[in-house]
Scaffold this active site. Sequence first.
Site, PDB file in Angstrom:
ATOM      1  N   GLU A 161       0.838  -1.213   0.000  1.00  0.00           N
ATOM      2  CA  GLU A 161       0.000   0.000   0.000  1.00  0.00           C
ATOM      3  C   GLU A 161       0.866   1.252   0.000  1.00  0.00           C
ATOM      4  O   GLU A 161       0.771   2.092   0.901  1.00  0.00           O
ATOM      5  CB  GLU A 161      -0.889   0.010   1.255  1.00  0.00           C
ATOM      6  CG  GLU A 161      -1.792  -1.197   1.428  1.00  0.00           C
ATOM      7  CD  GLU A 161      -2.442  -1.254   2.816  1.00  0.00           C
ATOM      8  OE1 GLU A 161      -2.156  -0.388   3.672  1.00  0.00           O
ATOM      9  OE2 GLU A 161      -3.229  -2.179   3.040  1.00  0.00           O
ATOM     10  N   PRO A 162       1.731   1.429  -0.979  1.00  0.00           N
ATOM     11  CA  PRO A 162       2.576   2.628  -0.963  1.00  0.00           C
ATOM     12  C   PRO A 162       1.778   3.860  -1.392  1.00  0.00           C
ATOM     13  O   PRO A 162       0.948   3.782  -2.301  1.00  0.00           O
ATOM     14  CB  PRO A 162       3.648   2.309  -2.013  1.00  0.00           C
ATOM     15  CG  PRO A 162       2.963   1.401  -2.984  1.00  0.00           C
ATOM     16  CD  PRO A 162       1.957   0.599  -2.174  1.00  0.00           C
TER      17      PRO A 162
ATOM     18  N   ARG B  48       3.109   7.684  -0.429  1.00  0.00           N
ATOM     19  CA  ARG B  48       4.087   8.761  -0.593  1.00  0.00           C
ATOM     20  C   ARG B  48       5.121   8.463  -1.680  1.00  0.00           C
ATOM     21  O   ARG B  48       5.444   9.316  -2.507  1.00  0.00           O
ATOM     22  CB  ARG B  48       4.802   8.964   0.749  1.00  0.00           C
ATOM     23  CG  ARG B  48       5.691  10.179   0.808  1.00  0.00           C
ATOM     24  CD  ARG B  48       6.492  10.184   2.115  1.00  0.00           C
ATOM     25  NE  ARG B  48       5.701   9.908   3.279  1.00  0.00           N
ATOM     26  CZ  ARG B  48       5.088  10.842   4.024  1.00  0.00           C
ATOM     27  NH1 ARG B  48       5.207  12.107   3.692  1.00  0.00           N
ATOM     28  NH2 ARG B  48       4.378  10.512   5.084  1.00  0.00           N
TER      29      ARG B  48
ATOM     30  N   ARG C 197       1.769  20.345   5.563  1.00  0.00           N
ATOM     31  CA  ARG C 197       2.809  19.447   6.064  1.00  0.00           C
ATOM     32  C   ARG C 197       3.874  20.165   6.912  1.00  0.00           C
ATOM     33  O   ARG C 197       4.251  19.648   7.970  1.00  0.00           O
ATOM     34  CB  ARG C 197       3.460  18.660   4.930  1.00  0.00           C
ATOM     35  CG  ARG C 197       2.468  17.795   4.123  1.00  0.00           C
ATOM     36  CD  ARG C 197       3.137  16.724   3.286  1.00  0.00           C
ATOM     37  NE  ARG C 197       3.731  15.716   4.130  1.00  0.00           N
ATOM     38  CZ  ARG C 197       5.008  15.638   4.415  1.00  0.00           C
ATOM     39  NH1 ARG C 197       5.859  16.493   3.898  1.00  0.00           N
ATOM     40  NH2 ARG C 197       5.451  14.704   5.202  1.00  0.00           N
TER      41      ARG C 197
ATOM     42  N   TYR D  19       3.748  18.614  10.617  1.00  0.00           N
ATOM     43  CA  TYR D  19       4.779  17.596  10.900  1.00  0.00           C
ATOM     44  C   TYR D  19       6.189  18.165  10.918  1.00  0.00           C
ATOM     45  O   TYR D  19       7.154  17.407  10.793  1.00  0.00           O
ATOM     46  CB  TYR D  19       4.751  16.482   9.832  1.00  0.00           C
ATOM     47  CG  TYR D  19       3.388  16.003   9.426  1.00  0.00           C
ATOM     48  CD1 TYR D  19       2.617  15.222  10.283  1.00  0.00           C
ATOM     49  CD2 TYR D  19       2.866  16.318   8.182  1.00  0.00           C
ATOM     50  CE1 TYR D  19       1.365  14.780   9.896  1.00  0.00           C
ATOM     51  CE2 TYR D  19       1.617  15.876   7.788  1.00  0.00           C
ATOM     52  CZ  TYR D  19       0.866  15.107   8.659  1.00  0.00           C
ATOM     53  OH  TYR D  19      -0.371  14.663   8.273  1.00  0.00           O
TER      54      TYR D  19
ATOM     55  N   CYS E 209      -3.706  33.987   8.884  1.00  0.00           N
ATOM     56  CA  CYS E 209      -3.462  34.693  10.136  1.00  0.00           C
ATOM     57  C   CYS E 209      -3.131  33.737  11.269  1.00  0.00           C
ATOM     58  O   CYS E 209      -3.912  33.556  12.212  1.00  0.00           O
ATOM     59  CB  CYS E 209      -4.687  35.530  10.474  1.00  0.00           C
ATOM     60  SG  CYS E 209      -4.967  36.728   9.185  1.00  0.00           S
ATOM     61  N   GLU E 210      -2.007  33.077  11.160  1.00  0.00           N
ATOM     62  CA  GLU E 210      -1.494  32.198  12.210  1.00  0.00           C
ATOM     63  C   GLU E 210       0.020  32.200  12.086  1.00  0.00           C
ATOM     64  O   GLU E 210       0.545  32.128  10.971  1.00  0.00           O
ATOM     65  CB  GLU E 210      -1.968  30.748  12.007  1.00  0.00           C
ATOM     66  CG  GLU E 210      -3.442  30.565  12.122  1.00  0.00           C
ATOM     67  CD  GLU E 210      -3.818  29.220  12.736  1.00  0.00           C
ATOM     68  OE1 GLU E 210      -2.996  28.605  13.443  1.00  0.00           O
ATOM     69  OE2 GLU E 210      -4.964  28.812  12.497  1.00  0.00           O
TER      70      GLU E 210
END
Length: 431
Positions: free
Chosen positions: A284-285, A287, A323, A327, A355-356
Amino acid sequence: MSPDTRRFMKPFCYRGGVLHAENVDLRDIASEVGTPVYCYSTVGFEEQYLAFSRLFAAVPSLVCYAMKANSNQAVLATLARLGAGMDVVSEGELRRARAVGVPPEKIVFSGVGKTQDELAYALDQDILCFNVESEPELEQISALASAGGRSARISIRVNPDIDANTHAKISTGTYANKFGIPLEEAPRVYEKAAKLPGLTVTGVDMHIGSQIPDLAPFDAAAKRLASLACHLMKEGHRLEHLDLGGGLGVVYDPHGNLRPPEPTAYAETILRHTRELGLKLVFEPGRLIAAGAGVLLTRVIHVKQGAGKTFVIVDAAMNDLIRPTLYEAHHEIVNVREAPSDAARETVDVVGPVCESGDYLAQKREMTLPRPGDLLAVMSAGAYGAVQASTYNSRLLVPEVLVKGSKYAVVRPRLSYDDLIGLDRLPGWLL
Ligand code: LLP
């Protein structure tokens, strides 16, 4: 672009000082479709998929692309035409896979919380296998299948309690994680499954995490899974396949230390543990197939000199590519117009308009200082990019473009503000 990125992202290269996707000048896509925009290369997906399937061509095997990595139907159709199966985790994914003609006998259904409706739909579709993650789920599938006079093919997803040494948010194979059934419980649960009506036990399944940095966790997990399968077959279970999940990583940071295992070394390790069993291998690849096949194109709005810090403010933000925020992921960022090799470099933060303070694509990144209006490409963004995008801050959902040779097509248009705002409904008492 670093040599590592160049090797991994072959379909994206500079020609005449301008970054191309296959034969298409990325500036053309940006000016026609606007920015931000995800841009994918057909060859990028195809080469990675074919290279991975070739690793296991000598044994019965099925590559079920983990479509959560990039589920645009144009991507799915590209892979399906090469014979790919799909690993799905929701009814929506299953419907996408079926919509592009992926045969049900090439679809496995993973996930810890499949709902009754999702299970019923998947049963109707007669998919290859349900990867069962708990005893309640096992009982639920049994009840549903037998009530409908059907039999569901199932694997138990086994949690082998192996630390994949990856980011905590994408590690799945230890007992601290919600996934799978503990290895030592598995024989008992298989026995139970064999007795329940409406179930046909066909496989054993695992997935221990994503972006796994070395071979050791794969090695240990495959060994445990193979030994469990061997035990189950001795007990009389008629297994047909072993599903080894996904998890192979890619090089995102050319200057970092992480060098994920070479797929060939991975294949040797898996085959060493599993060849004797004579079972079909399912993978199940996600990425590995999709990451290098896509870039996120974004335009510089401002270059802002803060107090002792330079911010490159671009029109892509955390809602388009989460991402880095989620992460601490690294994505190489290059100028679509290649900078001269002697151009001065500066350390900057590349940030979006949201706005973060967590809204950044890169922090403390050394790069040639771009100018307002410059087009940048965020590399290795083909996996877990567009699929995790949102409309936060009422920003339009980012569009996607697929390149093939000298052609390209918008495979998801940018929605209009009317589309975005028009989804809300005012209740009667506010009209
Ligand atoms: N199989 C199952 C059951 C999975 O949960 C996953 C990924 C895969 C296969 C594919 O794993 P891969 O080959 O792509 O490593 N959003 C995160 C990644 C989350 C992965 C979730 N499960 C990221 O952007 O890094």
